[in-house]
Structure formats: structure tokens, C-alpha cells
Scaffold this motif. Sequence first.
Motif, PDB file in Angstrom:
ATOM      1  N   LYS A 126     -36.312  35.468   8.578  1.00 23.34           N
ATOM      2  CA  LYS A 126     -37.419  34.806   9.269  1.00 23.34           C
ATOM      3  C   LYS A 126     -36.978  33.540   9.979  1.00 23.34           C
ATOM      4  N   GLU A 127     -36.052  32.805   9.367  1.00 23.28           N
ATOM      5  CA  GLU A 127     -35.672  31.516   9.936  1.00 23.28           C
ATOM      6  C   GLU A 127     -35.118  31.635  11.343  1.00 23.28           C
ATOM      7  N   GLY A 128     -34.705  32.849  11.685  1.00 19.95           N
ATOM      8  CA  GLY A 128     -34.191  33.059  13.022  1.00 19.95           C
ATOM      9  C   GLY A 128     -35.242  32.867  14.106  1.00 19.95           C
ATOM     10  N   ALA A 129     -36.525  33.006  13.724  1.00 22.35           N
ATOM     11  CA  ALA A 129     -37.589  32.835  14.708  1.00 22.35           C
ATOM     12  C   ALA A 129     -37.541  31.421  15.268  1.00 22.35           C
ATOM     13  N   LYS A 130     -37.408  31.319  16.586  1.00 24.81           N
ATOM     14  CA  LYS A 130     -37.196  29.981  17.157  1.00 24.81           C
ATOM     15  C   LYS A 130     -38.477  29.464  17.826  1.00 24.81           C
ATOM     16  N   GLN A 131     -38.566  28.167  17.882  1.00 22.86           N
ATOM     17  CA  GLN A 131     -39.672  27.528  18.586  1.00 22.86           C
ATOM     18  C   GLN A 131     -39.543  27.853  20.065  1.00 22.86           C
ATOM     19  N   ASP A 132     -40.609  28.360  20.641  1.00 21.46           N
ATOM     20  CA  ASP A 132     -40.544  28.721  22.044  1.00 21.46           C
ATOM     21  C   ASP A 132     -40.561  27.489  22.927  1.00 21.46           C
ATOM     22  N   PHE A 133     -39.813  27.578  23.979  1.00 15.40           N
ATOM     23  CA  PHE A 133     -39.842  26.501  24.957  1.00 15.40           C
ATOM     24  C   PHE A 133     -40.923  26.794  25.995  1.00 15.40           C
ATOM     25  N   VAL A 134     -41.618  25.769  26.387  1.00 11.26           N
ATOM     26  CA  VAL A 134     -42.727  25.940  27.316  1.00 11.26           C
ATOM     27  C   VAL A 134     -42.369  25.246  28.630  1.00 11.26           C
ATOM     28  N   PRO A 135     -42.556  25.934  29.771  1.00 11.54           N
ATOM     29  CA  PRO A 135     -42.294  25.267  31.042  1.00 11.54           C
ATOM     30  C   PRO A 135     -43.327  24.173  31.285  1.00 11.54           C
ATOM     31  N   VAL A 136     -42.884  23.003  31.681  1.00 11.82           N
ATOM     32  CA  VAL A 136     -43.798  21.879  31.826  1.00 11.82           C
ATOM     33  C   VAL A 136     -43.931  21.428  33.271  1.00 11.82           C
ATOM     34  N   MET A 137     -42.778  21.247  33.936  1.00 16.80           N
ATOM     35  CA  MET A 137     -42.856  20.772  35.316  1.00 16.80           C
ATOM     36  C   MET A 137     -41.551  21.052  36.049  1.00 16.80           C
ATOM     37  N   ASP A 138     -41.568  20.910  37.383  1.00 19.25           N
ATOM     38  CA  ASP A 138     -40.338  21.039  38.159  1.00 19.25           C
ATOM     39  C   ASP A 138     -39.497  19.782  37.970  1.00 19.25           C
ATOM     40  N   THR A 139     -38.184  19.972  37.840  1.00 25.00           N
ATOM     41  CA  THR A 139     -37.337  18.798  37.637  1.00 25.00           C
ATOM     42  C   THR A 139     -37.337  17.889  38.864  1.00 25.00           C
ATOM     43  N   SER A 140     -37.603  18.481  40.043  1.00 21.99           N
ATOM     44  CA  SER A 140     -37.583  17.665  41.261  1.00 21.99           C
ATOM     45  C   SER A 140     -38.716  16.632  41.271  1.00 21.99           C
ATOM     46  N   GLU A 141     -39.762  16.873  40.484  1.00 23.34           N
ATOM     47  CA  GLU A 141     -40.894  15.934  40.459  1.00 23.34           C
ATOM     48  C   GLU A 141     -40.627  14.717  39.583  1.00 23.34           C
ATOM     49  N   ILE A 142     -39.567  14.806  38.781  1.00 15.12           N
ATOM     50  CA  ILE A 142     -39.353  13.742  37.797  1.00 15.12           C
ATOM     51  C   ILE A 142     -38.732  12.518  38.466  1.00 15.12           C
ATOM     52  N   THR A 143     -39.336  11.363  38.254  1.00 14.86           N
ATOM     53  CA  THR A 143     -38.795  10.117  38.797  1.00 14.86           C
ATOM     54  C   THR A 143     -38.443   9.198  37.628  1.00 14.86           C
ATOM     55  N   ASN A 144     -38.109   7.957  37.922  1.00 16.72           N
ATOM     56  CA  ASN A 144     -37.797   7.059  36.810  1.00 16.72           C
ATOM     57  C   ASN A 144     -39.047   6.398  36.238  1.00 16.72           C
ATOM     58  N   LYS A 145     -40.200   6.749  36.785  1.00 17.92           N
ATOM     59  CA  LYS A 145     -41.447   6.233  36.239  1.00 17.92           C
ATOM     60  C   LYS A 145     -42.040   7.293  35.308  1.00 17.92           C
ATOM     61  N   PRO A 146     -42.341   6.938  34.057  1.00 15.80           N
ATOM     62  CA  PRO A 146     -42.873   7.959  33.140  1.00 15.80           C
ATOM     63  C   PRO A 146     -44.206   8.538  33.625  1.00 15.80           C
ATOM     64  N   VAL A 147     -44.306   9.859  33.609  1.00 15.06           N
ATOM     65  CA  VAL A 147     -45.590  10.508  33.909  1.00 15.06           C
ATOM     66  C   VAL A 147     -45.995  11.343  32.712  1.00 15.06           C
ATOM     67  N   ARG A 148     -47.288  11.463  32.543  1.00  8.79           N
ATOM     68  CA  ARG A 148     -47.765  12.217  31.401  1.00  8.79           C
ATOM     69  C   ARG A 148     -48.013  13.651  31.807  1.00  8.79           C
ATOM     70  N   LYS A 149     -47.453  14.592  31.054  1.00  7.77           N
ATOM     71  CA  LYS A 149     -47.635  16.005  31.338  1.00  7.77           C
ATOM     72  C   LYS A 149     -48.282  16.673  30.142  1.00  7.77           C
ATOM     73  N   GLU A 150     -49.289  17.474  30.414  1.00  8.41           N
ATOM     74  CA  GLU A 150     -49.959  18.193  29.334  1.00  8.41           C
ATOM     75  C   GLU A 150     -49.525  19.654  29.370  1.00  8.41           C
ATOM     76  N   PHE A 151     -49.345  20.221  28.200  1.00 13.02           N
ATOM     77  CA  PHE A 151     -49.048  21.649  28.136  1.00 13.02           C
ATOM     78  C   PHE A 151     -49.623  22.217  26.852  1.00 13.02           C
ATOM     79  N   LYS A 152     -49.744  23.554  26.837  1.00 11.00           N
ATOM     80  CA  LYS A 152     -50.381  24.196  25.681  1.00 11.00           C
ATOM     81  C   LYS A 152     -49.377  24.972  24.870  1.00 11.00           C
ATOM     82  N   ILE A 153     -49.506  24.890  23.558  1.00 12.57           N
ATOM     83  CA  ILE A 153     -48.670  25.715  22.691  1.00 12.57           C
ATOM     84  C   ILE A 153     -49.572  26.441  21.704  1.00 12.57           C
TER      85      ILE A 153
END
Lengths: 165, 156
Positions: free
Chosen positions: A42-69
Motif C-alpha cells: 500500500k505504501e507505494g500509493a503516492k500523493q498525486d501531483f495537481v497542476p496549479v499554474m503555468d510556470t511562465s506566469e510566476i514572478t518574484n511577487k507571491p501570488v495565491r493559487k487555489e487548487f482542489k484535491i
Amino acid sequence: MAKKNEVTRRQFLNYSLTGVGGFMAAGMLMPMVRFAIDPLLKEGAKQDFVPVMDTSEITNKPVRKEFKIDQVDGWYESEVTQSAWVYKDEKDEIVALSPVCKHLGCTVDWSSNPAYPDQFFCPCHAGRYTKDGMNVPGTPPLAPLDVYNKKVQDGKLYLGKPEPR
Amino acid sequence: MRWTESDIAIYEKEREYVDTAVLPLIPISMTSSVKTTVSMGEYISIISGELERQLKGRLLLMPAFTYLQTENSESRVERLKQVEEELYQGGIKHIITLSADVEWKQSEAQLSSALLWMPAIPLEHMDEQYKMETVSAQVKQVLQFVTNTWQSNTNS
């Protein structure tokens, strides 16, 4: 007269008893072994990664992103909204911080307090964190903000589980 | 914090930090305009749930205060006052009541809690992305209201 290769009655009975007995033993042992090693599998079951945003949108100013799990809580399975503060640090590396305050679990906000424009601020009890998520001594929180496991694939940022530092 | 055993255990420990209760006011009706009634309740539940998530450390989300649509306003107000009284006795300093029912707006003056009335937005036919945006925009405003309540009381 028995020929050399002929199987005697005694041999035949021996063979068939070992065969049948072996099957029965295997039938009993197999589920037991399976149950015993099940937690390991069972331990092999891994936490799924969720797509959050395009890397091109990321700047040096923190932005808040919401996602669902998907979260399973006892018998109750639900979709939970999670947020992350995402930005690039001086070394141009992507940082994703959990916004959950380490004091009592409020959601911290970036530069919402005019007195401390370059810090994360918790509106509940005025807890503060520097941009890299370190707690400011003298404010209620006693630990730095959690950091999300992350990976970048095809220009998208994927977030996993938040890990304490 | 939610009205669950595990959260209340934390509440008991950190009482001094938790001084605000959120009380959703949810109407019940099974005979007339059922759908409107339900949509009010659902919307308020979503908003108060989100509010709790954002300000978990200082809020206690109470089980909803429910009332029949047919109950007259004196009796509702009377019952709500009793709940308020109990919460204040328990050490809560701010009570924030959330409602989508316009009738509460008229009884606001009789209550000591901060009533926040907002019209229910029908979320039923919205797609997931738009729904989240709508709710988080609303919650932002509510957050503002709550933090203002805190600030005005620490200054006074």
C-alpha cells in the motif's frame, strides 16, 4: 510383474497426497502472506501531483493559487480546496509555500499589513513570516510555513503535499 | 475551528486566542418556496465554511441556527438572543451571524451580534472554476468585515 518404469500403488498414493496436501497448504498460506505484506504494498500509493499554474506566469511577487484535491476523511470523501503562495526567489527557483499559519491554522496573506509590506501576515493574531516563509520571532507562530512538494512538467507547475521544515 | 471533537480540544487549550463565533442562520421550509430556502442555506453554508478555512485560528464555526420560515420574527430573535447569551458566557467576544434571509435585516437592531446579510447567489448552474471565483470574491469581502470588527474593538 511390474516393469521398471511403472508406478507402484504406494508411489502413486504418495505423489497424489503430497500434491493435494501442497495445494491445500498453499491455499491456506497465500492469503495469510498476502495480508501480512499488504501494508508494504500500500505504501507505494503516492500523493498525486495537481497542476496549479503555468510556470511562465510566476514572478518574484507571491501570488495565491487555489487548487482542489481529493481528501478521504474517515468515511467521508470530499474535494478540498488548498492554496499556495507561489513565487520565484532570487536564484530564480520556484517556491510554493503553504498559507496555513503554524500558530492556529489561519490563512496568511502576502503584504496585507501596511506596516510590513514584504512579509506574510496572519490576520488572526498578527503572526508574521518573511518572504522565504520563516516565522518572525516575537510573533505567535513558532515554526516556518510548510513548503509544497513540487515538480515542473511541460511548462506547468505541479504541487503535491505540503511538508514541514 | 469547527464544531468537532478534535477542533474543540484545540479550542479548550487555546481559548485566549479564539474570541469569535460564526453563526450561520439557516431557514427551513418544506411547504412553500423550498428551493429558494435551500439555496439560501447552501450559500450561507459555503461562505461560512470558507470563512472558517481562512480564519481557522480565531473563529469557531457554530452549528447553524435553524428556524422555520413561518416562525415569527419575535420568537426567532428571542431564541437567537439566548444563543448569543450562551456564547458570551462561554468567553466569546465577537459573534458574527451570516444570513441570506432579508428578514433578519429588520431585526438587526435587537441583536448584539454583527449581522452580515448577503443575497444568495445561485451557484447551481455555474461551472466549477467560475463558482470558486465567485465564492472567493465574496469571502474576501466577508474577511474584510471580520478583520474590521476585530480592529475596531482592539482600538476602542
